[in-house]
Design a protein around this motif. Structure first.
Motif, PDB file in Angstrom:
ATOM      1  N   LEU A  75       0.824  -1.210   0.000  1.00  0.00           N
ATOM      2  CA  LEU A  75       0.000   0.000   0.000  1.00  0.00           C
ATOM      3  C   LEU A  75       0.861   1.265   0.000  1.00  0.00           C
ATOM      4  O   LEU A  75       0.465   2.287  -0.573  1.00  0.00           O
ATOM      5  CB  LEU A  75      -0.933  -0.006   1.215  1.00  0.00           C
ATOM      6  CG  LEU A  75      -2.081  -1.013   1.168  1.00  0.00           C
ATOM      7  CD1 LEU A  75      -2.850  -1.010   2.489  1.00  0.00           C
ATOM      8  CD2 LEU A  75      -3.016  -0.712   0.012  1.00  0.00           C
ATOM      9  N   ILE A  76       2.024   1.201   0.649  1.00  0.00           N
ATOM     10  CA  ILE A  76       2.925   2.358   0.630  1.00  0.00           C
ATOM     11  C   ILE A  76       3.287   2.728  -0.804  1.00  0.00           C
ATOM     12  O   ILE A  76       3.480   3.903  -1.124  1.00  0.00           O
ATOM     13  CB  ILE A  76       4.208   2.053   1.437  1.00  0.00           C
ATOM     14  CG1 ILE A  76       3.922   2.116   2.930  1.00  0.00           C
ATOM     15  CG2 ILE A  76       5.319   3.041   1.090  1.00  0.00           C
ATOM     16  CD1 ILE A  76       5.113   1.773   3.793  1.00  0.00           C
ATOM     17  N   TYR A  77       3.326   1.712  -1.680  1.00  0.00           N
ATOM     18  CA  TYR A  77       3.765   1.949  -3.055  1.00  0.00           C
ATOM     19  C   TYR A  77       2.695   2.593  -3.926  1.00  0.00           C
ATOM     20  O   TYR A  77       2.782   2.560  -5.148  1.00  0.00           O
ATOM     21  CB  TYR A  77       4.317   0.663  -3.669  1.00  0.00           C
ATOM     22  CG  TYR A  77       5.773   0.499  -3.296  1.00  0.00           C
ATOM     23  CD1 TYR A  77       6.773   0.969  -4.132  1.00  0.00           C
ATOM     24  CD2 TYR A  77       6.132  -0.042  -2.064  1.00  0.00           C
ATOM     25  CE1 TYR A  77       8.095   0.868  -3.767  1.00  0.00           C
ATOM     26  CE2 TYR A  77       7.456  -0.142  -1.696  1.00  0.00           C
ATOM     27  CZ  TYR A  77       8.442   0.310  -2.565  1.00  0.00           C
ATOM     28  OH  TYR A  77       9.763   0.234  -2.187  1.00  0.00           O
ATOM     29  N   ILE A 104      -3.258   4.240 -13.600  1.00  0.00           N
ATOM     30  CA  ILE A 104      -4.564   3.600 -13.359  1.00  0.00           C
ATOM     31  C   ILE A 104      -4.366   2.170 -12.864  1.00  0.00           C
ATOM     32  O   ILE A 104      -5.033   1.714 -11.928  1.00  0.00           O
ATOM     33  CB  ILE A 104      -5.414   3.615 -14.653  1.00  0.00           C
ATOM     34  CG1 ILE A 104      -5.798   5.062 -15.008  1.00  0.00           C
ATOM     35  CG2 ILE A 104      -6.673   2.764 -14.479  1.00  0.00           C
ATOM     36  CD1 ILE A 104      -6.415   5.209 -16.382  1.00  0.00           C
ATOM     37  N   GLY A 105      -3.408   1.460 -13.491  1.00  0.00           N
ATOM     38  CA  GLY A 105      -3.114   0.092 -13.060  1.00  0.00           C
ATOM     39  C   GLY A 105      -2.610   0.056 -11.627  1.00  0.00           C
ATOM     40  O   GLY A 105      -2.991  -0.821 -10.841  1.00  0.00           O
ATOM     41  N   ALA A 212      13.505   1.593 -10.506  1.00  0.00           N
ATOM     42  CA  ALA A 212      12.199   1.010 -10.179  1.00  0.00           C
ATOM     43  C   ALA A 212      12.241  -0.482  -9.852  1.00  0.00           C
ATOM     44  O   ALA A 212      11.676  -0.907  -8.833  1.00  0.00           O
ATOM     45  CB  ALA A 212      11.207   1.278 -11.313  1.00  0.00           C
ATOM     46  N   PRO A 213      12.902  -1.332 -10.677  1.00  0.00           N
ATOM     47  CA  PRO A 213      12.895  -2.765 -10.341  1.00  0.00           C
ATOM     48  C   PRO A 213      13.514  -3.048  -8.984  1.00  0.00           C
ATOM     49  O   PRO A 213      13.064  -3.941  -8.260  1.00  0.00           O
ATOM     50  CB  PRO A 213      13.731  -3.396 -11.472  1.00  0.00           C
ATOM     51  CG  PRO A 213      13.644  -2.416 -12.600  1.00  0.00           C
ATOM     52  CD  PRO A 213      13.596  -1.070 -11.946  1.00  0.00           C
ATOM     53  N   PHE A 214      14.557  -2.303  -8.611  1.00  0.00           N
ATOM     54  CA  PHE A 214      15.185  -2.507  -7.307  1.00  0.00           C
ATOM     55  C   PHE A 214      14.284  -1.999  -6.191  1.00  0.00           C
ATOM     56  O   PHE A 214      14.183  -2.606  -5.128  1.00  0.00           O
ATOM     57  CB  PHE A 214      16.534  -1.778  -7.265  1.00  0.00           C
ATOM     58  CG  PHE A 214      17.508  -2.257  -8.301  1.00  0.00           C
ATOM     59  CD1 PHE A 214      18.244  -3.415  -8.103  1.00  0.00           C
ATOM     60  CD2 PHE A 214      17.662  -1.564  -9.491  1.00  0.00           C
ATOM     61  CE1 PHE A 214      19.132  -3.862  -9.064  1.00  0.00           C
ATOM     62  CE2 PHE A 214      18.547  -2.008 -10.458  1.00  0.00           C
ATOM     63  CZ  PHE A 214      19.281  -3.154 -10.248  1.00  0.00           C
ATOM     64  N   ILE A 245       0.684  -3.593  -8.879  1.00  0.00           N
ATOM     65  CA  ILE A 245       1.408  -2.406  -8.405  1.00  0.00           C
ATOM     66  C   ILE A 245       2.844  -2.415  -8.925  1.00  0.00           C
ATOM     67  O   ILE A 245       3.353  -1.405  -9.430  1.00  0.00           O
ATOM     68  CB  ILE A 245       1.392  -2.341  -6.859  1.00  0.00           C
ATOM     69  CG1 ILE A 245      -0.022  -2.007  -6.356  1.00  0.00           C
ATOM     70  CG2 ILE A 245       2.394  -1.307  -6.346  1.00  0.00           C
ATOM     71  CD1 ILE A 245      -0.186  -2.189  -4.856  1.00  0.00           C
ATOM     72  N   ILE A 246       3.513  -3.561  -8.813  1.00  0.00           N
ATOM     73  CA  ILE A 246       4.911  -3.656  -9.257  1.00  0.00           C
ATOM     74  C   ILE A 246       5.013  -3.431 -10.765  1.00  0.00           C
ATOM     75  O   ILE A 246       5.835  -2.628 -11.233  1.00  0.00           O
ATOM     76  CB  ILE A 246       5.496  -5.032  -8.879  1.00  0.00           C
ATOM     77  CG1 ILE A 246       5.606  -5.160  -7.352  1.00  0.00           C
ATOM     78  CG2 ILE A 246       6.868  -5.233  -9.518  1.00  0.00           C
ATOM     79  CD1 ILE A 246       6.003  -6.546  -6.870  1.00  0.00           C
TER      80      ILE A 246
END
Length: 267
Positions: A75-77, A104-105, A212-214, A245-246
């Motif tokens: 949720l933080i993300y 949106i995703g 981002a991936p890290f 989210i990821i």
């Protein structure tokens, strides 16, 4: 922090955390920047950033007592998607049109994790989302400060401002020093100091698409930590939300990087 809530009030935990990492960073900041560390550029913004740190941290500690650990971290993300919303206003940045699909995703993923009931809102999940909002503003401020100040000085002042802003609320929740879980507090202070410095350094030197991936590996780690330390595991809906989210966050970061690169090539 989640484990410490069994013994301490969330405000007290946050205060100890920031006080601890301020003490750790002060000699390092003075060694690197001398007395300039005590006279940072844009002091008002530095203080605002610290207050946001304090608010976000207290909200997280209160919320994570009742929200599964992996769900709380996921949720933080919400913060990368909130940054996209606020970046045009705060930084004057353009947003790639296709990036809005990722936004949106991302918000859809947050909804899947939260599963909000309009007739019975989960206040603790909302507090975690509030933490994400505070982090989004911190990140935007980091972008402004990172080009004019040493990351360690930025982190030092964040710790100082957060500590001072929480101090008036500590009196009513203070517990005897003899009852402090010293080992956990030392670990928490060290991790907090390192995390703040590394985060500011990374986001001032590397692009969002590269990082981002890290960054999102934190959510994967949270799933493992939740299982090992708290015996919890996200259900199917929450896992679907986490994956969304990821994926959405990485997509948005990559698209924004491409837009920035095209703008630089035109210049």
């Amino acid at each position: 922090m989640k484990m410490m809530t069994a013994e301490m009030n969330p405000v007290f935990i946050a205060w100890l955390r920031f006080a601890g990492y301020f003490v750790l960073l002060l000699p390092l900041a003075l060694w690197r920047s001398g007395m300039q560390a005590l006279m940072p550029p844009r002091p008002v913004i530095q203080i605002i950033r610290g207050v946001l740190l304090a608010i976000g941290n207290v909200c997280f500690i209160i919320g994570v007592q009742y929200v599964d650990f992996a769900d709380a971290i996921a949720l933080i993300y919400v913060y990368p998607f909130l940054m996209i919303l606020f970046a045009p206003l705060v930084l004057g940045e353009r947003i790639a049109r296709s990036a809005w699909f990722g936004v949106i995703g991302g918000f859809t993923g947050v909804v899947l994790v939260m599963r909000p009931d309009p007739f019975n809102l989960d206040i603790y999940a909302m507090l975690i989302v509030m933490t994400g909002l505070m982090i989004s503003f911190q990140m935007l401020i980091n972008r402004k400060l990172g080009v004019i100040a040493d990351p360690i000085v930025i982190s030092l002042w964040g710790g100082l401002a957060a500590t001072l802003s929480l101090t008036p609320f500590v009196y009513d929740v203070w517990i005897p020093v003899s009852d402090w879980p010293y080992m956990l507090l030392i670990i928490l202070s060290i991790i907090s100091a390192l995390a703040q410095v590394f985060m500011v350094m990374a986001f001032t030197r590397g692009s969002a698409g590269l990082l981002a991936p890290f960054t999102y590996s934190e959510i994967v780690s949270a799933v493992v930590i939740g299982l090992v330390f708290f015996g919890t595991w996200p259900d199917i809906l929450a896992l679907s939300g986490i994956i969304l989210i990821i994926a959405s966050g990485i997509l948005v970061a990559r698209l924004q990087d491409k837009l920035t690169l095209r703008r630089r090539e035109k210049l």
